[in-house]
Design a protein around this motif. Structure first.
Motif, mmCIF file in Angstrom:
data_model
loop_
_atom_site.group_PDB
_atom_site.id
_atom_site.type_symbol
_atom_site.label_atom_id
_atom_site.label_comp_id
_atom_site.label_asym_id
_atom_site.label_seq_id
_atom_site.Cartn_x
_atom_site.Cartn_y
_atom_site.Cartn_z
ATOM 1 N N ASN A 192 17.583 3.175 -31.518
ATOM 2 C CA ASN A 192 17.493 1.780 -31.963
ATOM 3 C C ASN A 192 16.281 1.085 -31.344
ATOM 4 O OD1 ASN A 192 20.795 2.274 -31.374
ATOM 5 N ND2 ASN A 192 20.144 1.824 -33.440
ATOM 6 N N LYS A 195 13.114 2.456 -33.004
ATOM 7 C CA LYS A 195 12.805 1.820 -34.289
ATOM 8 C C LYS A 195 12.275 0.401 -34.074
ATOM 9 C CE LYS A 195 14.932 0.741 -38.763
ATOM 10 N NZ LYS A 195 16.046 1.034 -39.669
ATOM 11 N N ARG A 233 17.733 12.705 -35.565
ATOM 12 C CA ARG A 233 18.106 11.478 -36.252
ATOM 13 C C ARG A 233 16.861 10.754 -36.786
ATOM 14 N NH1 ARG A 233 22.134 6.910 -34.516
ATOM 15 N NH2 ARG A 233 22.716 6.345 -36.635
ATOM 16 N N ASP A 242 13.100 5.816 -44.171
ATOM 17 C CA ASP A 242 13.084 4.753 -43.178
ATOM 18 C C ASP A 242 11.674 4.726 -42.570
ATOM 19 O OD1 ASP A 242 13.296 3.068 -41.005
ATOM 20 O OD2 ASP A 242 15.334 3.709 -40.517
ATOM 21 N N LEU A 245 10.855 4.746 -38.849
ATOM 22 C CA LEU A 245 11.162 5.932 -38.029
ATOM 23 C C LEU A 245 10.392 7.147 -38.542
ATOM 24 C CD1 LEU A 245 15.009 5.633 -37.467
ATOM 25 C CD2 LEU A 245 13.245 5.562 -35.718
ATOM 26 N N ASN B 252 26.468 2.606 -41.339
ATOM 27 C CA ASN B 252 25.642 3.660 -40.726
ATOM 28 C C ASN B 252 24.749 4.359 -41.752
ATOM 29 O OD1 ASN B 252 24.664 5.146 -38.569
ATOM 30 N ND2 ASN B 252 26.215 6.736 -38.745
ATOM 31 N N SER B 254 21.684 3.006 -42.568
ATOM 32 C CA SER B 254 20.338 2.957 -41.999
ATOM 33 C C SER B 254 20.465 2.639 -40.513
ATOM 34 C CB SER B 254 19.438 1.967 -42.736
ATOM 35 O OG SER B 254 19.958 0.683 -42.656
ATOM 36 N N ILE B 255 19.423 2.954 -39.782
ATOM 37 C CA ILE B 255 19.499 2.915 -38.325
ATOM 38 C C ILE B 255 19.208 1.510 -37.819
ATOM 39 C CG2 ILE B 255 18.417 3.793 -36.216
ATOM 40 C CD1 ILE B 255 18.222 6.505 -37.707
ATOM 41 N N TYR B 256 20.067 1.038 -36.947
ATOM 42 C CA TYR B 256 19.960 -0.315 -36.420
ATOM 43 C C TYR B 256 18.690 -0.505 -35.608
ATOM 44 C CZ TYR B 256 20.752 -4.542 -33.803
ATOM 45 O OH TYR B 256 20.595 -5.789 -33.267
#
Lengths: 321, 267
Positions: A192, A195, A233, A242, A245, B252, B254-256
């Motif tokens: 987290n 990101k 991940r 994403d 990331l 869950n 997408s990533i926080y």
């Protein structure tokens, strides 16, 4: 009976980052390195494209490092001369690029000035043609001054500089932006924060293709599995589009592997562990090979014997499956 | 996995400004809403002339709308009409693979629309209804979804390009439908592997209710929890878009990161 191979279809790919700049590109490198770009999980050639092979940088320090003698013996005669040491890394040991770690800047240690550090960077750049990665001494305040001086002295070279962290990223990102370098964004084994830091650096105006993720790792036996799961991940995030990331991953393999007791104590002390020379090489090698399976694009290593083994492993993995 | 696909609903002749734009051939309002919905977070733009244009003039009107939108915005379009000739005229001009909205589970329409989707590399919204209308329960909605899945297979439409719309009705007059729709969204995912996707015309749930925004936001979160992939919705209701971003984090998918709301809107 024929078995149907199950293939995943991914929406996106890992972003590509270029390190170094040739003369036409505003630098003085004779070649540049491109990392990232994969459109699948690591080395699943049947499922997507493994765009660029992982690369290895050998670490060079600006003052003589407190490493074990086995590693240091490979650099006999040059260990107090960063430029000559860097040249040996490339010409003799075949490193793809060089990682210059400015441990001498540490205010608790040699406390070298930003100008001295910048001078070392220039000397190393003139000794080698491959791209250069520069890491600070990890004292945040000092690094802001040192990396700003380095960035300016090497303007246009597209160094990869680090380490930008959540509490200290602005001056490094700004220096990289102004003087045309790329940045290592370091987060403490936390997807987290990883990101968020990428978002913050990007918001300052540094494009995503000039950021590399340092997720921080553990060496073999010291939490490598946490690094593995974070990297996995991040890769799955990148493949699911994403963008925050999607950067290639860099791993401080040499530093972490060589902190382990197993990489440093002699066979006299632990006869069951076998000879140190082989053991220390294997410790770094296995840390590296596990992490390239998790998606590492850039490995920062120390031991040339380990580098040779990992290079052979990468060559095998790059063949189709 | 994947982000909620937001299909902006605003370019629709039912709205006075868009209706006027169509009648007067003045692209300003249409282009302004294209840009505004893009900025709000839309991934597709729904394009519907509504009743503003006579049926026989619609093919020309759709071609015009596609052109004027593409002048200012490069989002893919979701061509929304019961007039398939109008959709086809639009498809010919779309620069990016479009979405066809929509086709019910009726054989004659399936034969017209599915091959067209394949021909133009478009995705397709399939409605869980036939001539007799919308079923009351999820079982019959699923039966229609099954027919649409079979049609995709028959005509060679990739199954991920089929979006099943289980048709939500206004809660103030047809309250019993919402749970059936949620159940249908869940069950659609079991129809094939890979599964078809699901979509809702979200704003319909709140038609003529005083608490429209609240009802839309609540139902979106519930539908996403059931597995909803896309919504035709108000892309300029910031709180609604925030609900989509937040539901995605809580599921869950997408990533926080602390800035997740901002990132959800960035491309």
């Amino acid at each position: 009976m024929p078995v149907a191979i199950v293939k995943e279809k991914y929406a996106s790919r890992v972003g590509e980052v270029v390190i170094g700049a040739t003369q036409e590109q505003g630098g003085t490198r004779t070649s540049v390195i491109t990392v990232g770009g994969d459109s699948t999980l690591p080395f699943l050639h049947f499922e997507g494209k493994v765009q660029n092979r992982p690369v290895i940088a050998l670490e060079v320090t600006d003052v003589v490092p407190p490493w074990n003698n086995i590693i240091k013996s490979s650099f006999e005669g040059v260990i107090d001369n960063p430029a000559a040491w860097a040249k040996r890394c490339v010409e003799e040991f075949g490193a793809d690029l060089v990682y210059l770690k400015l441990i001498g800047a540490d205010p608790e240690g040699a406390n070298r000035s930003p100008e001295e550090c910048a001078q070392t960077v220039k000397e190393v750049l003139s000794a080698i043609g491959v791209p250069l990665i520069v890491g600070g001494c990890e004292d945040p305040e000092k690094d802001n001054a040192v990396l700003a001086a380095v960035a300016e002295a090497a303007a246009g070279e597209n160094l990869l500089i680090g380490f930008a962290e959540q509490d200290n990223y602005k001056s490094i990102a700004a220096a990289a932006m102004v003087h045309k370098h790329s940045v290592i964004a370091r987060s403490p084994l936390d997807i987290n924060i990883c990101k968020q830091l990428n978002i913050l650096i990007n918001e300052m105006g540094l494009p995503l293709n000039r950021i590399v993720i340092d997720p921080m790792i553990g060496g073999l036996g010291y939490g490598i599995e946490y690094a593995y799961s974070i990297m996995e991940r991040a890769r799955l995030g990148a493949l699911a589009n994403d963008k925050m990331l999607s950067m290639p991953v860099i791993c401080t393999v040499g530093y972490e592997a060589n902190r382990a007791k197993e990489a440093n104590v002699s066979a006299d002390e632990f006869p069951g562990w076998g000879e140190l020379e082989e053991r220390t090489t294997l410790w770094e090698t296995l840390t590296a090979t596990a992490l390239i399976q998790a998606g590492a694009s850039i490995l920062l290593m120390r031991n040339p014997n380990a580098l040779r083994l990992v290079q052979a492993n990468i060559a095998d993995l790059m063949e189709g499956n | 996995m994947g982000e909620l696909i937001i299909i902006g609903e605003r370019i629709n002749g039912m709205f006075t400004d868009i209706g006027d734009a169509l009648r007067n051939k003045d692209p300003k309002a249409i282009q302004a809403w294209a840009v505004k919905q893009y900025e709000g977070g839309a991934h597709y733009l729904d394009v519907n002339s509504g009743p503003a244009i006579p049926t026989d003039e619609r093919p020309e009107a759709y071609a015009w709308m596609v052109n004027v939108i593409q002048e200012v915005c490069d989002l893919p379009l979701c061509l929304d009409s019961t007039n398939y000739n109008a959709i086809e005229e639009g498809l010919k001009l779309c620069k990016r693979p479009a979405m066809i909205n929509s086709c019910p589970a009726e054989r004659s329409k399936i034969e017209r629309v599915f091959p067209m989707a394949v021909q133009y590399n478009a995705s397709l919204i399939g409605l869980t209804m036939d001539k007799k209308g919308i079923p009351k329960d999820s079982e019959n909605r699923i039966a229609f979804a099954m027919e649409l899945v079979a049609a995709a297979d028959e005509f060679g439409l990739p199954i991920e390009d089929l979006y099943i719309d289980p048709l939500i009705l206004p809660v103030n007059v047809a309250q019993e439908h919402a749970p059936e729709v949620l159940e249908t969204i869940k069950m659609v995912k079991t129809l094939a592997n890979p599964a078809p996707r699901t979509v809702l015309g979200l704003s319909n749930v709140s038609q003529k209710s005083p608490n429209r925004h609240l009802i839309n936001r609540t139902f979106l979160a519930m539908a996403m929890s059931a597995g909803l992939d896309a919504a035709i919705m108000d892309a300029n209701d910031d709180d609604l878009v925030d609900v989509a971003a937040t539901a995605q984090i809580l599921l869950n998918k997408s990533i926080y990161a602390d800035s997740y709301l901002k990132v959800f809107r960035s491309r």
